[in-house]
Design a protein around this motif. Structure first.
Motif, PDB file in Angstrom:
ATOM      1  N   VAL A 263       0.872  -1.182   0.000  1.00 54.53           N
ATOM      2  CA  VAL A 263       0.000   0.000   0.000  1.00 54.53           C
ATOM      3  C   VAL A 263       0.906   1.228   0.000  1.00 54.53           C
ATOM      4  O   VAL A 263       1.555   1.527   0.996  1.00 54.53           O
ATOM      5  CB  VAL A 263      -0.929   0.022   1.235  1.00 54.53           C
ATOM      6  N   GLU A 264       0.968   1.916  -1.111  1.00 52.54           N
ATOM      7  CA  GLU A 264       1.861   3.062  -1.235  1.00 52.54           C
ATOM      8  C   GLU A 264       1.147   4.337  -0.793  1.00 52.54           C
ATOM      9  O   GLU A 264       0.103   4.690  -1.325  1.00 52.54           O
ATOM     10  CB  GLU A 264       2.336   3.201  -2.680  1.00 52.54           C
ATOM     11  N   LEU A 265       1.744   5.014   0.192  1.00 50.70           N
ATOM     12  CA  LEU A 265       1.172   6.252   0.723  1.00 50.70           C
ATOM     13  C   LEU A 265       2.247   7.324   0.780  1.00 50.70           C
ATOM     14  O   LEU A 265       3.443   7.028   0.904  1.00 50.70           O
ATOM     15  CB  LEU A 265       0.609   6.018   2.128  1.00 50.70           C
ATOM     16  N   SER A 266       1.832   8.575   0.725  1.00 47.72           N
ATOM     17  CA  SER A 266       2.758   9.692   0.875  1.00 47.72           C
ATOM     18  C   SER A 266       3.262   9.754   2.306  1.00 47.72           C
ATOM     19  O   SER A 266       2.729   9.081   3.200  1.00 47.72           O
ATOM     20  CB  SER A 266       2.057  11.003   0.515  1.00 47.72           C
ATOM     21  N   ALA A 267       4.275  10.582   2.539  1.00 50.50           N
ATOM     22  CA  ALA A 267       4.853  10.706   3.877  1.00 50.50           C
ATOM     23  C   ALA A 267       3.811  11.198   4.879  1.00 50.50           C
ATOM     24  O   ALA A 267       3.756  10.716   6.022  1.00 50.50           O
ATOM     25  CB  ALA A 267       6.044  11.661   3.840  1.00 50.50           C
ATOM     26  N   ARG A 268       2.983  12.141   4.463  1.00 49.47           N
ATOM     27  CA  ARG A 268       1.952  12.685   5.353  1.00 49.47           C
ATOM     28  C   ARG A 268       0.911  11.617   5.708  1.00 49.47           C
ATOM     29  O   ARG A 268       0.562  11.433   6.881  1.00 49.47           O
ATOM     30  CB  ARG A 268       1.272  13.871   4.671  1.00 49.47           C
TER      31      ARG A 268
ATOM     32  N   LEU B 180      -8.467   7.683  16.256  1.00 53.40           N
ATOM     33  CA  LEU B 180      -8.850   8.718  15.289  1.00 53.40           C
ATOM     34  C   LEU B 180      -8.405  10.093  15.765  1.00 53.40           C
ATOM     35  O   LEU B 180      -7.923  10.918  14.965  1.00 53.40           O
ATOM     36  CB  LEU B 180     -10.363   8.705  15.072  1.00 53.40           C
ATOM     37  N   LEU B 181      -8.548  10.357  17.062  1.00 57.23           N
ATOM     38  CA  LEU B 181      -8.138  11.637  17.630  1.00 57.23           C
ATOM     39  C   LEU B 181      -6.622  11.825  17.498  1.00 57.23           C
ATOM     40  O   LEU B 181      -6.144  12.893  17.089  1.00 57.23           O
ATOM     41  CB  LEU B 181      -8.553  11.701  19.105  1.00 57.23           C
ATOM     42  N   THR B 182      -5.867  10.783  17.797  1.00 58.50           N
ATOM     43  CA  THR B 182      -4.407  10.854  17.684  1.00 58.50           C
ATOM     44  C   THR B 182      -3.992  11.122  16.238  1.00 58.50           C
ATOM     45  O   THR B 182      -3.164  11.995  15.967  1.00 58.50           O
ATOM     46  CB  THR B 182      -3.776   9.537  18.176  1.00 58.50           C
ATOM     47  N   GLY B 183      -4.574  10.370  15.297  1.00 57.65           N
ATOM     48  CA  GLY B 183      -4.237  10.568  13.894  1.00 57.65           C
ATOM     49  C   GLY B 183      -4.617  11.945  13.405  1.00 57.65           C
ATOM     50  O   GLY B 183      -3.877  12.562  12.611  1.00 57.65           O
ATOM     51  N   THR B 184      -5.748  12.481  13.868  1.00 59.43           N
ATOM     52  CA  THR B 184      -6.193  13.817  13.456  1.00 59.43           C
ATOM     53  C   THR B 184      -5.237  14.902  13.952  1.00 59.43           C
ATOM     54  O   THR B 184      -4.898  15.848  13.218  1.00 59.43           O
ATOM     55  CB  THR B 184      -7.610  14.090  13.988  1.00 59.43           C
ATOM     56  N   ILE B 185      -4.790  14.773  15.187  1.00 59.74           N
ATOM     57  CA  ILE B 185      -3.858  15.754  15.753  1.00 59.74           C
ATOM     58  C   ILE B 185      -2.524  15.694  15.022  1.00 59.74           C
ATOM     59  O   ILE B 185      -1.925  16.729  14.690  1.00 59.74           O
ATOM     60  CB  ILE B 185      -3.679  15.501  17.263  1.00 59.74           C
ATOM     61  N   VAL B 186      -2.056  14.494  14.704  1.00 63.78           N
ATOM     62  CA  VAL B 186      -0.824  14.368  13.925  1.00 63.78           C
ATOM     63  C   VAL B 186      -0.992  14.986  12.543  1.00 63.78           C
ATOM     64  O   VAL B 186      -0.076  15.652  12.022  1.00 63.78           O
ATOM     65  CB  VAL B 186      -0.410  12.875  13.810  1.00 63.78           C
ATOM     66  N   GLY B 187      -2.175  14.804  11.948  1.00 62.04           N
ATOM     67  CA  GLY B 187      -2.452  15.424  10.651  1.00 62.04           C
ATOM     68  C   GLY B 187      -2.396  16.943  10.696  1.00 62.04           C
ATOM     69  O   GLY B 187      -1.974  17.583   9.721  1.00 62.04           O
ATOM     70  N   LEU B 188      -2.755  17.530  11.821  1.00 62.47           N
ATOM     71  CA  LEU B 188      -2.684  18.986  11.980  1.00 62.47           C
ATOM     72  C   LEU B 188      -1.255  19.457  12.255  1.00 62.47           C
ATOM     73  O   LEU B 188      -0.895  20.582  11.916  1.00 62.47           O
ATOM     74  CB  LEU B 188      -3.599  19.429  13.136  1.00 62.47           C
ATOM     75  N   ILE B 189      -0.457  18.585  12.866  1.00 65.07           N
ATOM     76  CA  ILE B 189       0.909  18.967  13.262  1.00 65.07           C
ATOM     77  C   ILE B 189       1.905  18.796  12.122  1.00 65.07           C
ATOM     78  O   ILE B 189       2.780  19.621  11.914  1.00 65.07           O
ATOM     79  CB  ILE B 189       1.359  18.126  14.484  1.00 65.07           C
ATOM     80  N   ILE B 190       1.762  17.665  11.401  1.00 65.56           N
ATOM     81  CA  ILE B 190       2.726  17.337  10.340  1.00 65.56           C
ATOM     82  C   ILE B 190       2.679  18.351   9.179  1.00 65.56           C
ATOM     83  O   ILE B 190       1.608  18.683   8.721  1.00 65.56           O
ATOM     84  CB  ILE B 190       2.455  15.917   9.789  1.00 65.56           C
TER      85      ILE B 190
END
Length: 393
Positions: free
Chosen positions: A326-331, A383-393
């Motif tokens: 499964v190829e995904l971008s760094a983000r 989901l909360l952890t992933g969302t916060i990382v999405g805002l930080i990265i």
């Protein structure tokens, strides 16, 4: 644009927790806001600062040394079964759990871990607005594991009302054991593993505070930790070594079964519908991946990995991500990686209820009744952890 999507994602996660709340009128919002702020501060420090890089580097180097030591023991017993420079999941990833478990046993015996867990729990209880028992249990779960942690509070297990028991079980499912963290670091970027460990700790309190709000009086909040003082050093060491072996074998057996079953289901779905089961799950979960911050064109692929974790376990999903299939971008990789670092899956319902049943059968029946609610809350933590990382990265 990513900030708008991320903020909407945060609202969605908290709204889903609110919809599942047992007592919407008594939710304490101040501790939730404080813990959300701490998640952003700590997450940013770990992922985006030199200090964070230094700390993560130190942790990674420490685990690399431990994994190297574990490798010596593994190679002594199993070295002849593997060709040089060949990768075998069971030998390279699972068997080192035995050594990490043994190390945890040593730290338990010399009273270092109990002291660390107890006082970190005391500090956290001042922040999260919950009792010391709940805070102790959350920290202990992150070190001892989701089944072993209940042994340390078994004296209070039979006395706990339903709402406090839910919080203890939710903490156990939302975190991971330190004995498997080294294995995660083989499959995922270590900095995402470290970030998820810390964010999940606070995220578990946040979601539990929304789904299951209550007050604990000083009389109710008596922390009595059960310690095996009568065991000798070698009894403890032997017990933890065998516990680590059982974890490695159990995870290995589950991987064999789940990977085979998922492959069979994918084959059947492709023959009948022309699309794999995982692809269907990807479409179902893709809105969640998108609101976590995964780019829209990658949301289906990312969501299929996330869904695989929920229906099987985190190792199956991590191996899928690490294999490159499964190829995904760094983000997207960062967001999905942090989502995967927890025990939130259907199998954990049985593991937790089974652990409680071994100590108190009546309370185990209570746990079994709110099993799906446990998984619901623990998934919201991820989901909360992933969302916060999405805002930080």
């Amino acid at each position: 644009m990513k900030y708008i999507i991320g903020i909407i994602g945060l609202v969605v996660v908290l709204a889903l927790a609110w919809l599942g709340s047992y007592d919407k009128k008594n939710i304490k919002y101040k501790p939730i806001i404080v813990m959300l702020a701490l998640q952003f501060i700590l997450g940013f420090a770990i992922l985006n600062t030199e200090i964070g890089n230094f700390l993560v580097g130190g942790i990674v180097n420490g685990f690399q040394v431990l994994l190297k030591c574990a490798g010596e023991g593994v190679n002594f017993v199993f070295g002849g079964l593997v060709n040089d420079n060949q990768y075998t999941f069971f030998i390279s990833v699972l068997l080192p759990i035995i050594f990490i478990s043994a190390l945890i046993g040593i730290l338990q015996y010399i009273k270092i871990l109990p002291i660390v867990i107890k006082y970190i729990g005391k500090v956290l209880s001042k922040v999260n607005g919950m009792g010391e028992l709940e805070s102790y249990n959350a920290v202990a779960s992150a070190i001892l594991g989701q089944s072993e942690v209940f042994i340390s509070v078994k004296k209070q297990l039979g006395l706990l009302p339903k709402h406090r028991l839910y919080t203890l079980c939710a903490s156990a499912m939302s975190t991971v054991s330190m004995s498997v963290v080294g294995s995660y670091m083989v499959l995922l970027q270590p900095r995402y593993v470290v970030a998820a460990l810390i964010l999940n700790l606070f995220g578990g309190f946040i979601i539990a505070s929304v789904i299951n709000p209550y007050n604990v009086t000083e009389e109710e909040d008596i922390l009595v930790v059960d310690e095996k003082t009568k065991q000798t050093f070698f009894e403890v060491l032997g017990e933890y070594i065998m516990d680590g072996f059982k974890v490695a074998i159990t995870v290995g057996a589950m991987l064999v079964g789940f990977v085979a079953i998922i492959t069979m289901i994918n084959t059947v779905f492709k023959m009948i519908f022309g699309i794999s089961f995982q692809d269907i799950l990807g479409y179902v979960f893709s809105p969640f991946a998108f609101f976590m911050g995964v780019p829209l064109n990658e949301s289906i692929k990312a969501a299929s990995v996330m869904a695989t974790k929920l229906v099987s376990n985190e190792f199956v999903a991590m191996n899928l991500l690490a294999s490159g299939s499964v190829e995904l971008s760094a983000r997207a990789t960062a967001i999905v990686s942090t989502f995967l670092v927890s025990f939130a899956n259907f199998a954990s319902i049985g593991i937790i209820s089974g652990a409680v049943k071994g100590l108190n059968e009546e309370q185990a029946n209570v746990v079994a009744r709110f099993g799906l609610k446990l998984l619901y809350g623990a998934t919201l933590v991820s989901l909360l952890t992933g969302t916060i990382v999405g805002l930080i990265i």
